[in-house]
Write an enzyme that holds these catalytic residues in place. Structure first.
Site, PDB file in Angstrom:
ATOM      1  CD  GLU A   1      -3.349  -2.414   7.386  1.00  0.00           C
ATOM      2  OE1 GLU A   1      -2.220  -2.606   6.936  1.00  0.00           O
ATOM      3  OE2 GLU A   1      -4.021  -1.413   7.113  1.00  0.00           O
TER       4      GLU A   1
ATOM      5  CB  SER B   1       5.396  -1.653  12.057  1.00  0.00           C
ATOM      6  OG  SER B   1       4.983  -0.327  12.328  1.00  0.00           O
TER       7      SER B   1
ATOM      8  CG  ASN C   1      -1.764   1.208   1.367  1.00  0.00           C
ATOM      9  OD1 ASN C   1      -1.789   2.047   0.466  1.00  0.00           O
ATOM     10  ND2 ASN C   1      -2.471   1.322   2.477  1.00  0.00           N
TER      11      ASN C   1
ATOM     12  CG  HIS D   1      -5.862   1.831   5.304  1.00  0.00           C
ATOM     13  ND1 HIS D   1      -5.383   2.773   6.169  1.00  0.00           N
ATOM     14  CD2 HIS D   1      -4.848   0.931   5.118  1.00  0.00           C
ATOM     15  CE1 HIS D   1      -4.133   2.471   6.486  1.00  0.00           C
ATOM     16  NE2 HIS D   1      -3.784   1.356   5.865  1.00  0.00           N
TER      17      HIS D   1
ATOM     18  CE  LYS E   1      -0.243   3.165   4.758  1.00  0.00           C
ATOM     19  NZ  LYS E   1      -0.132   3.243   6.200  1.00  0.00           N
TER      20      LYS E   1
ATOM     21  CD  GLU F   1      -2.913   5.400   6.803  1.00  0.00           C
ATOM     22  OE1 GLU F   1      -2.931   5.426   5.567  1.00  0.00           O
ATOM     23  OE2 GLU F   1      -2.000   4.861   7.463  1.00  0.00           O
TER      24      GLU F   1
ATOM     25  N   GLY G   1       2.566   2.397  10.818  1.00  0.00           N
ATOM     26  CA  GLY G   1       3.513   3.511  10.670  1.00  0.00           C
ATOM     27  C   GLY G   1       4.237   3.889  11.947  1.00  0.00           C
TER      28      GLY G   1
END
Ligand code: 13P
Length: 263
Positions: A177, A223, A19, A105, A21, A107, A183
């Protein structure tokens, strides 16, 4: 994706997706796509997908032609067409060469306020239109600290998958996730990932029965690095990885693909 041997347990093929992003210039995206395609070749031991930003989809699609790498989008709209300024439909993604779309996701859930009803609508439309879906879920740090993660998984699975047929569900990959691992450099332990994946699979069994639940890939994201991949992949219910930061360099992404393929 999954297949059955001796009519007993399925062997789930490992699935690794990058991904990207909101990263890469066009030149960087093309170079990365080409390097991933070269590294993966036509080896089909692991299903490998790259998910570049929307404007680079077609160009990256060209770079992976002839390899077994497939293309995914990072998002998709919940309607098929119409007056939705700035949005992209499943049909457009298919025409741009996508096989997959990431939906839900963290985010998008947490920064852009995407609600569970919207995620469910997106999943339905994407599957109806012919895409495969990488459906993301996972708990926040405060939910984990209060030991609420299983309650969160159950809510997210039931909400996102409500109303899907068995046939549609065959085109879903679940990505666990944990928000606290995305991240942050703080990866879930293999045991934490296994517990989460096993629980999610138990919910899929409740919804779709053993056969479909056992055939569904449940991949881990947060991560993931070349160093921690093998430990995660050694767990029986961890079927691959959704990779953010480490997918932006071909070397590290290919090392993750390789590590996933040897487990
Ligand atoms: P990182 O690998 O950068 O933690 O991101 C994970 C992720 O969000 C993939 O979708």
């Amino acid at each position: 994706m999954g297949f059955f041997r001796d009519h007993s347990m399925p062997i789930r093929k490992k699935f690794v997706a990058g991904n990207w992003k909101m990263n890469t210039t066009l030149a960087e995206a093309k170079a990365l796509g080409a390097a991933v395609a070269k590294g993966v070749g036509t080896d089909s031991k692991v299903t490998v997908a790259v998910c570049p930003p929307y404007p680079w989809l077609s160009a990256v699609g060209d770079t992976i032609k002839g390899s077994s790498v497939v293309l995914g989008a990072q998002n998709v709209h919940f309607e098929k067409k119409g007056a939705f300024t700035g949005e992209v439909s499943p049909a457009m993604l298919l025409e741009a060469g996508c096989t997959y779309a990431i939906i839900g996701h963290s985010e998008r859930r947490h920064i852009l306020g995407e609600r569970e009803s919207v995620i469910n609508h997106k999943v339905h439309t994407a599957l109806e239109e012919g895409l495969h879906v990488i459906l993301c879920m996972g708990e926040t740090l405060s939910e984990r600290e209060r030991n609420l993660q299983e309650r969160v998984f159950q809510r997210q699975v039931f909400a996102a998958c409500a109303g899907l047929t068995d046939e549609q569900f065959h085109r879903i990959v679940i990505a666990y996730e944990p928000v606290w691992a995305i991240g942050t450099g703080k990866v879930a332990t293999p045991e934490q990932a296994q517990d989460a994946h096993k629980f999610v699979r138990s919910k899929l069994k409740q919804l779709y029965g053993d056969k479909i639940a056992e055939a569904t890939p449940i991949i881990y994201g947060g991560s993931v690095t070349p160093e921690n991949t093998a430990g995660l992949m050694s767990q029986p219910d961890v079927d691959g990885a959704l990779v953010g930061g480490a997918s932006l360099k071909a070397d590290s992404f290919l090392a993750i693909v390789k590590a996933a393929g040897v487990v």
